[in-house]
Scaffold this motif. Structure first.
Motif, PDB file in Angstrom:
ATOM      1  N   ALA A   1       0.829  -1.209   0.000  1.00  0.00           N
ATOM      2  CA  ALA A   1       0.000   0.000   0.000  1.00  0.00           C
ATOM      3  C   ALA A   1       0.864   1.259   0.000  1.00  0.00           C
ATOM      4  O   ALA A   1       0.572   2.222  -0.716  1.00  0.00           O
ATOM      5  CB  ALA A   1      -0.944  -0.003   1.202  1.00  0.00           C
ATOM      6  N   GLU A   2       1.929   1.264   0.782  1.00  0.00           N
ATOM      7  CA  GLU A   2       2.822   2.420   0.845  1.00  0.00           C
ATOM      8  C   GLU A   2       3.578   2.597  -0.468  1.00  0.00           C
ATOM      9  O   GLU A   2       3.747   3.717  -0.959  1.00  0.00           O
ATOM     10  CB  GLU A   2       3.806   2.286   2.006  1.00  0.00           C
ATOM     11  CG  GLU A   2       4.793   3.420   2.128  1.00  0.00           C
ATOM     12  CD  GLU A   2       4.172   4.784   2.427  1.00  0.00           C
ATOM     13  OE1 GLU A   2       4.871   5.798   2.230  1.00  0.00           O
ATOM     14  OE2 GLU A   2       2.997   4.852   2.834  1.00  0.00           O
ATOM     15  N   GLU A   3       4.037   1.509  -1.072  1.00  0.00           N
ATOM     16  CA  GLU A   3       4.748   1.603  -2.353  1.00  0.00           C
ATOM     17  C   GLU A   3       3.821   2.090  -3.457  1.00  0.00           C
ATOM     18  O   GLU A   3       4.231   2.883  -4.304  1.00  0.00           O
ATOM     19  CB  GLU A   3       5.392   0.272  -2.726  1.00  0.00           C
ATOM     20  CG  GLU A   3       6.557  -0.112  -1.843  1.00  0.00           C
ATOM     21  CD  GLU A   3       7.676   0.918  -1.792  1.00  0.00           C
ATOM     22  OE1 GLU A   3       7.831   1.738  -2.727  1.00  0.00           O
ATOM     23  OE2 GLU A   3       8.412   0.917  -0.796  1.00  0.00           O
ATOM     24  N   LYS A   4       2.579   1.644  -3.440  1.00  0.00           N
ATOM     25  CA  LYS A   4       1.605   2.140  -4.425  1.00  0.00           C
ATOM     26  C   LYS A   4       1.439   3.643  -4.259  1.00  0.00           C
ATOM     27  O   LYS A   4       1.479   4.397  -5.242  1.00  0.00           O
ATOM     28  CB  LYS A   4       0.261   1.427  -4.237  1.00  0.00           C
ATOM     29  CG  LYS A   4      -0.821   1.937  -5.164  1.00  0.00           C
ATOM     30  CD  LYS A   4      -2.132   1.203  -4.962  1.00  0.00           C
ATOM     31  CE  LYS A   4      -3.186   1.742  -5.917  1.00  0.00           C
ATOM     32  NZ  LYS A   4      -4.462   1.004  -5.817  1.00  0.00           N
ATOM     33  N   ARG A   5       1.263   4.106  -3.027  1.00  0.00           N
ATOM     34  CA  ARG A   5       1.082   5.534  -2.765  1.00  0.00           C
ATOM     35  C   ARG A   5       2.298   6.334  -3.218  1.00  0.00           C
ATOM     36  O   ARG A   5       2.168   7.348  -3.907  1.00  0.00           O
ATOM     37  CB  ARG A   5       0.817   5.784  -1.281  1.00  0.00           C
ATOM     38  CG  ARG A   5       0.493   7.251  -0.983  1.00  0.00           C
ATOM     39  CD  ARG A   5       0.568   7.593   0.483  1.00  0.00           C
ATOM     40  NE  ARG A   5       1.896   7.420   1.051  1.00  0.00           N
ATOM     41  CZ  ARG A   5       2.915   8.263   0.876  1.00  0.00           C
ATOM     42  NH1 ARG A   5       2.785   9.328   0.115  1.00  0.00           N
ATOM     43  NH2 ARG A   5       4.088   8.037   1.438  1.00  0.00           N
ATOM     44  N   ARG A   6       3.504   5.865  -2.862  1.00  0.00           N
ATOM     45  CA  ARG A   6       4.735   6.579  -3.238  1.00  0.00           C
ATOM     46  C   ARG A   6       4.883   6.694  -4.748  1.00  0.00           C
ATOM     47  O   ARG A   6       5.195   7.757  -5.285  1.00  0.00           O
ATOM     48  CB  ARG A   6       5.967   5.867  -2.669  1.00  0.00           C
ATOM     49  CG  ARG A   6       6.162   6.043  -1.202  1.00  0.00           C
ATOM     50  CD  ARG A   6       7.410   5.300  -0.761  1.00  0.00           C
ATOM     51  NE  ARG A   6       7.566   5.308   0.679  1.00  0.00           N
ATOM     52  CZ  ARG A   6       8.508   4.654   1.324  1.00  0.00           C
ATOM     53  NH1 ARG A   6       9.390   3.908   0.657  1.00  0.00           N
ATOM     54  NH2 ARG A   6       8.587   4.708   2.638  1.00  0.00           N
ATOM     55  N   CYS A   7       4.672   5.580  -5.430  1.00  0.00           N
ATOM     56  CA  CYS A   7       4.824   5.552  -6.883  1.00  0.00           C
ATOM     57  C   CYS A   7       3.832   6.500  -7.554  1.00  0.00           C
ATOM     58  O   CYS A   7       4.211   7.314  -8.410  1.00  0.00           O
ATOM     59  CB  CYS A   7       4.639   4.121  -7.389  1.00  0.00           C
ATOM     60  SG  CYS A   7       4.809   3.948  -9.167  1.00  0.00           S
ATOM     61  N   LEU A   8       2.570   6.425  -7.157  1.00  0.00           N
ATOM     62  CA  LEU A   8       1.555   7.281  -7.761  1.00  0.00           C
ATOM     63  C   LEU A   8       1.768   8.747  -7.397  1.00  0.00           C
ATOM     64  O   LEU A   8       1.519   9.637  -8.213  1.00  0.00           O
ATOM     65  CB  LEU A   8       0.155   6.807  -7.361  1.00  0.00           C
ATOM     66  CG  LEU A   8      -0.231   5.430  -7.919  1.00  0.00           C
ATOM     67  CD1 LEU A   8      -1.579   4.992  -7.372  1.00  0.00           C
ATOM     68  CD2 LEU A   8      -0.205   5.403  -9.438  1.00  0.00           C
ATOM     69  N   ASP A   9       2.270   9.016  -6.193  1.00  0.00           N
ATOM     70  CA  ASP A   9       2.602  10.391  -5.810  1.00  0.00           C
ATOM     71  C   ASP A   9       3.699  10.951  -6.703  1.00  0.00           C
ATOM     72  O   ASP A   9       3.640  12.118  -7.107  1.00  0.00           O
ATOM     73  CB  ASP A   9       3.050  10.468  -4.348  1.00  0.00           C
ATOM     74  CG  ASP A   9       1.891  10.456  -3.361  1.00  0.00           C
ATOM     75  OD1 ASP A   9       0.711  10.507  -3.795  1.00  0.00           O
ATOM     76  OD2 ASP A   9       2.160  10.387  -2.150  1.00  0.00           O
ATOM     77  N   LEU A  10       4.708  10.154  -7.012  1.00  0.00           N
ATOM     78  CA  LEU A  10       5.793  10.613  -7.889  1.00  0.00           C
ATOM     79  C   LEU A  10       5.248  10.989  -9.264  1.00  0.00           C
ATOM     80  O   LEU A  10       5.601  12.025  -9.829  1.00  0.00           O
ATOM     81  CB  LEU A  10       6.886   9.556  -8.021  1.00  0.00           C
ATOM     82  CG  LEU A  10       7.770   9.362  -6.802  1.00  0.00           C
ATOM     83  CD1 LEU A  10       8.633   8.117  -6.967  1.00  0.00           C
ATOM     84  CD2 LEU A  10       8.630  10.587  -6.563  1.00  0.00           C
ATOM     85  N   ILE A  11       4.365  10.174  -9.790  1.00  0.00           N
ATOM     86  CA  ILE A  11       3.757  10.466 -11.097  1.00  0.00           C
ATOM     87  C   ILE A  11       2.928  11.741 -11.005  1.00  0.00           C
ATOM     88  O   ILE A  11       3.063  12.644 -11.825  1.00  0.00           O
ATOM     89  CB  ILE A  11       2.905   9.273 -11.585  1.00  0.00           C
ATOM     90  CG1 ILE A  11       3.812   8.075 -11.911  1.00  0.00           C
ATOM     91  CG2 ILE A  11       2.058   9.674 -12.807  1.00  0.00           C
ATOM     92  CD1 ILE A  11       3.084   6.780 -12.188  1.00  0.00           C
ATOM     93  N   ASP A  12       2.081  11.838  -9.974  1.00  0.00           N
ATOM     94  CA  ASP A  12       1.202  13.003  -9.839  1.00  0.00           C
ATOM     95  C   ASP A  12       1.988  14.293  -9.644  1.00  0.00           C
ATOM     96  O   ASP A  12       1.710  15.314 -10.272  1.00  0.00           O
ATOM     97  CB  ASP A  12       0.239  12.822  -8.657  1.00  0.00           C
ATOM     98  CG  ASP A  12      -0.896  11.866  -8.975  1.00  0.00           C
ATOM     99  OD1 ASP A  12      -1.074  11.494 -10.157  1.00  0.00           O
ATOM    100  OD2 ASP A  12      -1.615  11.491  -8.033  1.00  0.00           O
ATOM    101  N   ILE A  13       2.973  14.264  -8.761  1.00  0.00           N
ATOM    102  CA  ILE A  13       3.698  15.479  -8.397  1.00  0.00           C
ATOM    103  C   ILE A  13       4.730  15.873  -9.451  1.00  0.00           C
ATOM    104  O   ILE A  13       4.777  17.010  -9.908  1.00  0.00           O
ATOM    105  CB  ILE A  13       4.350  15.326  -7.016  1.00  0.00           C
ATOM    106  CG1 ILE A  13       3.248  15.209  -5.946  1.00  0.00           C
ATOM    107  CG2 ILE A  13       5.296  16.483  -6.705  1.00  0.00           C
ATOM    108  CD1 ILE A  13       3.749  14.739  -4.591  1.00  0.00           C
TER     109      ILE A  13
END
Length: 129
Positions: free
Chosen positions: A111-123
């Protein structure tokens, strides 16, 4: 971003950062299942080439395999490889391969890796930060 010598911006590509390393054999796959519009995908495919020490990521899109590669710029280590698929409504990020080599990256739960990865794409790529 790269330039073509005439100042025009070009998408980042694998050879733009010679220190980029391959994903290590020790890795795991995390499901993402997130959709992106065609316009968002254009931005994602553009990637990032680090210009100075403050730029912490080298990101490029491999068209042949429809995969986004995210490397730490200081080490060249590949942290995420996001697999995309063209769908009727645009594009879907199906999953990401996450670096689990403890000498390269401190991996967290899925769950944390999914959040980190998607945050990198979004930001970084979609400027949603």
């Amino acid at each position: 971003m790269a330039t073509d010598g005439m100042g025009a911006n070009m998408p980042a590509k694998k050879g733009d950062f010679p220190g980029a390393k391959n994903m290590p054999e020790k890795n795991k796959t995390v499901q993402l299942n997130v959709g992106y519009s065609d316009q968002e995908m254009e931005k994602i495919k553009f990637g990032i080439i680090p210009r100075d020490m403050d730029d912490r990521w080298f990101i490029y899109y491999g068209e042949d395999e429809e995969t986004l590669y995210l490397h730490r710029s200081w080490t060249g280590f590949c942290v995420y490889m996001v697999k995309f698929k063209n769908v009727d409504s645009g594009f879907a990020a199906l999953n990401t391969v996450v670096n689990e080599d403890p000498e390269q990256y401190r991996c967290s739960d899925d769950a944390e890796e999914k959040r980190r990865c998607l945050d990198l794409i979004d930001i970084l790529l979609l400027n949603k930060g």
